[in-house]
Design a protein around this motif. Sequence first.
Motif, PDB file in Angstrom:
ATOM      1  N   VAL A  37      22.473  -9.711  17.547  1.00  0.00           N
ATOM      2  CA  VAL A  37      21.932  -8.867  18.611  1.00  0.00           C
ATOM      3  C   VAL A  37      22.169  -7.404  18.271  1.00  0.00           C
ATOM      4  CG1 VAL A  37      22.086  -8.240  21.041  1.00  0.00           C
ATOM      5  CG2 VAL A  37      22.336 -10.637  20.340  1.00  0.00           C
ATOM      6  N   THR A  38      21.116  -6.629  18.354  1.00  0.00           N
ATOM      7  CA  THR A  38      21.218  -5.175  18.160  1.00  0.00           C
ATOM      8  C   THR A  38      20.624  -4.493  19.376  1.00  0.00           C
ATOM      9  OG1 THR A  38      21.019  -5.399  15.762  1.00  0.00           O
ATOM     10  CG2 THR A  38      20.588  -3.229  16.690  1.00  0.00           C
ATOM     11  N   VAL A  39      21.359  -3.532  19.932  1.00  0.00           N
ATOM     12  CA  VAL A  39      20.898  -2.788  21.103  1.00  0.00           C
ATOM     13  C   VAL A  39      20.842  -1.316  20.717  1.00  0.00           C
ATOM     14  CG1 VAL A  39      21.325  -2.211  23.500  1.00  0.00           C
ATOM     15  CG2 VAL A  39      21.965  -4.474  22.636  1.00  0.00           C
ATOM     16  N   ALA A  40      19.639  -0.750  20.753  1.00  0.00           N
ATOM     17  CA  ALA A  40      19.448   0.627  20.279  1.00  0.00           C
ATOM     18  C   ALA A  40      18.860   1.508  21.361  1.00  0.00           C
ATOM     19  CB  ALA A  40      18.530   0.637  19.058  1.00  0.00           C
ATOM     20  N   THR A  45      21.097   5.655  18.725  1.00  0.00           N
ATOM     21  CA  THR A  45      22.470   5.210  18.934  1.00  0.00           C
ATOM     22  C   THR A  45      22.491   3.705  19.165  1.00  0.00           C
ATOM     23  OG1 THR A  45      23.041   7.327  19.955  1.00  0.00           O
ATOM     24  CG2 THR A  45      24.517   5.466  20.391  1.00  0.00           C
ATOM     25  N   LEU A  46      23.375   3.033  18.429  1.00  0.00           N
ATOM     26  CA  LEU A  46      23.473   1.582  18.568  1.00  0.00           C
ATOM     27  C   LEU A  46      24.610   1.234  19.521  1.00  0.00           C
ATOM     28  CD1 LEU A  46      22.967   0.436  14.852  1.00  0.00           C
ATOM     29  CD2 LEU A  46      21.278   0.580  16.683  1.00  0.00           C
ATOM     30  N   LEU A  47      24.264   0.621  20.630  1.00  0.00           N
ATOM     31  CA  LEU A  47      25.282   0.147  21.566  1.00  0.00           C
ATOM     32  C   LEU A  47      25.840  -1.194  21.104  1.00  0.00           C
ATOM     33  CD1 LEU A  47      23.586   1.050  24.975  1.00  0.00           C
ATOM     34  CD2 LEU A  47      25.164   2.410  23.597  1.00  0.00           C
ATOM     35  N   ALA A  48      25.045  -1.923  20.317  1.00  0.00           N
ATOM     36  CA  ALA A  48      25.494  -3.168  19.688  1.00  0.00           C
ATOM     37  C   ALA A  48      24.788  -3.230  18.343  1.00  0.00           C
ATOM     38  CB  ALA A  48      25.154  -4.379  20.543  1.00  0.00           C
ATOM     39  N   ASP A  49      25.561  -3.503  17.293  1.00  0.00           N
ATOM     40  CA  ASP A  49      24.995  -3.482  15.938  1.00  0.00           C
ATOM     41  C   ASP A  49      25.190  -4.846  15.312  1.00  0.00           C
ATOM     42  OD1 ASP A  49      25.552  -1.446  12.932  1.00  0.00           O
ATOM     43  OD2 ASP A  49      24.023  -2.935  13.467  1.00  0.00           O
ATOM     44  N   ALA A  50      24.142  -5.668  15.329  1.00  0.00           N
ATOM     45  CA  ALA A  50      24.173  -7.014  14.748  1.00  0.00           C
ATOM     46  C   ALA A  50      25.356  -7.818  15.264  1.00  0.00           C
ATOM     47  CB  ALA A  50      24.182  -6.938  13.230  1.00  0.00           C
ATOM     48  N   ILE A  64      28.633  -3.272  27.051  1.00  0.00           N
ATOM     49  CA  ILE A  64      28.299  -2.125  26.198  1.00  0.00           C
ATOM     50  C   ILE A  64      27.774  -0.909  26.951  1.00  0.00           C
ATOM     51  CG2 ILE A  64      27.811  -3.533  24.154  1.00  0.00           C
ATOM     52  CD1 ILE A  64      24.862  -3.424  24.907  1.00  0.00           C
ATOM     53  N   LEU A  65      27.598  -1.017  28.270  1.00  0.00           N
ATOM     54  CA  LEU A  65      26.987   0.090  28.998  1.00  0.00           C
ATOM     55  C   LEU A  65      28.045   0.962  29.673  1.00  0.00           C
ATOM     56  CD1 LEU A  65      24.015  -1.738  30.768  1.00  0.00           C
ATOM     57  CD2 LEU A  65      24.029  -0.586  28.549  1.00  0.00           C
ATOM     58  N   SER A  66      27.746   2.246  29.761  1.00  0.00           N
ATOM     59  CA  SER A  66      28.612   3.159  30.505  1.00  0.00           C
ATOM     60  C   SER A  66      27.788   4.054  31.429  1.00  0.00           C
ATOM     61  CB  SER A  66      29.425   4.034  29.548  1.00  0.00           C
ATOM     62  OG  SER A  66      28.545   4.790  28.724  1.00  0.00           O
ATOM     63  N   ARG A  67      26.488   3.906  31.335  1.00  0.00           N
ATOM     64  CA  ARG A  67      25.563   4.697  32.156  1.00  0.00           C
ATOM     65  C   ARG A  67      24.206   4.017  32.085  1.00  0.00           C
ATOM     66  NH1 ARG A  67      23.450   9.793  28.708  1.00  0.00           N
ATOM     67  NH2 ARG A  67      21.643   9.248  29.981  1.00  0.00           N
ATOM     68  N   SER A  68      23.259   4.526  32.847  1.00  0.00           N
ATOM     69  CA  SER A  68      21.908   3.954  32.813  1.00  0.00           C
ATOM     70  C   SER A  68      21.238   4.317  31.499  1.00  0.00           C
ATOM     71  CB  SER A  68      21.066   4.486  33.977  1.00  0.00           C
ATOM     72  OG  SER A  68      21.548   4.003  35.208  1.00  0.00           O
ATOM     73  N   VAL A  69      20.606   3.318  30.883  1.00  0.00           N
ATOM     74  CA  VAL A  69      19.958   3.542  29.591  1.00  0.00           C
ATOM     75  C   VAL A  69      18.658   2.749  29.498  1.00  0.00           C
ATOM     76  CG1 VAL A  69      22.044   4.046  28.266  1.00  0.00           C
ATOM     77  CG2 VAL A  69      21.299   1.678  28.549  1.00  0.00           C
ATOM     78  N   ALA A  70      17.786   3.245  28.623  1.00  0.00           N
ATOM     79  CA  ALA A  70      16.612   2.484  28.211  1.00  0.00           C
ATOM     80  C   ALA A  70      16.867   2.097  26.759  1.00  0.00           C
ATOM     81  CB  ALA A  70      15.338   3.327  28.325  1.00  0.00           C
ATOM     82  N   VAL A  71      16.792   0.810  26.461  1.00  0.00           N
ATOM     83  CA  VAL A  71      17.175   0.345  25.130  1.00  0.00           C
ATOM     84  C   VAL A  71      16.187  -0.677  24.590  1.00  0.00           C
ATOM     85  CG1 VAL A  71      19.635   0.746  25.399  1.00  0.00           C
ATOM     86  CG2 VAL A  71      18.658  -1.423  26.158  1.00  0.00           C
ATOM     87  N   ASN A  72      16.095  -0.698  23.272  1.00  0.00           N
ATOM     88  CA  ASN A  72      15.391  -1.777  22.590  1.00  0.00           C
ATOM     89  C   ASN A  72      16.429  -2.808  22.168  1.00  0.00           C
ATOM     90  OD1 ASN A  72      12.516  -1.298  22.396  1.00  0.00           O
ATOM     91  ND2 ASN A  72      12.985   0.491  21.163  1.00  0.00           N
TER      92      ASN A  72
END
Lengths: 165, 176
Positions: A37-40, A45-50, A64-72
């Motif tokens: 799983v990768t969250v970008a 910025t990668l919130l989760a890298d593989a 992995i979150l500390s604020r509101s984000v839009a991520v792929n």
Amino acid sequence: MSYTVNFSATQALGILSQITLTDISTGTPPTLTTRKVTVAMADGTLLADAEDWPLADTTKAFDILSRSVAVNITVQWMNGTTVVDQKTILYCFDLYDYIFAYSLTQQQTSAPTLVNDTVYWMNKAQFMVNLKDAENAVTYGGDIYSAQNSLNLNYNMIQNSDKYF
Amino acid sequence: MPTVSEILDIAAVSQYLASNDVAKGSLFGNPRLRPIVPSRIWVEKQIIQAIYDGDHNYDGLQEAADYLYAMLYHPAQASAIVNNSNGGSISPITPSIPTGIYPLVITAADMEIDGVTYNNPNIVGDNLMVFVQQYNEEWLYAPDFFQYTGSGIVIVAAGFDANNYGNIIIQKFNSP
């Protein structure tokens, strides 16, 4: 029946920092060993890298979150080191902002005249419009950049809430 | 007090009522309420709706919804609209089968390739008589000249082929 990979991701009110992924793939799976799983974010910025997501776990939470984000979010279905298949979905996790707005509403219940403050009200309205802009950018535009820009405006208002509200 | 879910439904209608009256006030130069009211309702409703969707029993949700209810515009009217099941309805119009098709004039081109079968759902169920130009100049009836089928008629006269004749006129008789 061929294997169609898919997943869903949710954020719950109970633990805002977590996103929970669920594997909703259909069909007969090929030989797989694990998922990655990768969250970008929009700026790379990668919130989760593989991060490893074991096959035995239909769902897995990532704190992995500390604020509101839009991520792929990209999930790769692996056979050893070979990527058998992968899927990327754009998400807008904005419950942090809703909880902040909710806290403003709760303040208003004990101080109803607060809404008569023009500056307070205009900023709160702008906050909600930014939220909707972020959601619409993801839902209708597939636009991570506009979504994150709107959330960044809100993050500034949250960080400086004593000035805005 | 209404439940959170009920308040959210009422708020949606109240927002509309407020927007409507703001517009009317502008149109007729007689302001009825502050223009900010609909947006206030929208903002608070969005927040409470999002929290409610995430957890129906979130801490303080009912109190926040009660606060929203207190700021609604014409909540009683909005509630009546939400709960009113007698708001009127439009009965669907059932289209009728066209009856003004007779006399129906066809040619071999309108029939099946066999030259004897004519399919038309609009003639099914009617009592029919058939006139074939250049055939015998008489009205012809079932079951000797043709027979009824589930989709139209089939001409059973021996050796008949519509391609050898002109217009075929189909008329209804003694049918309602």
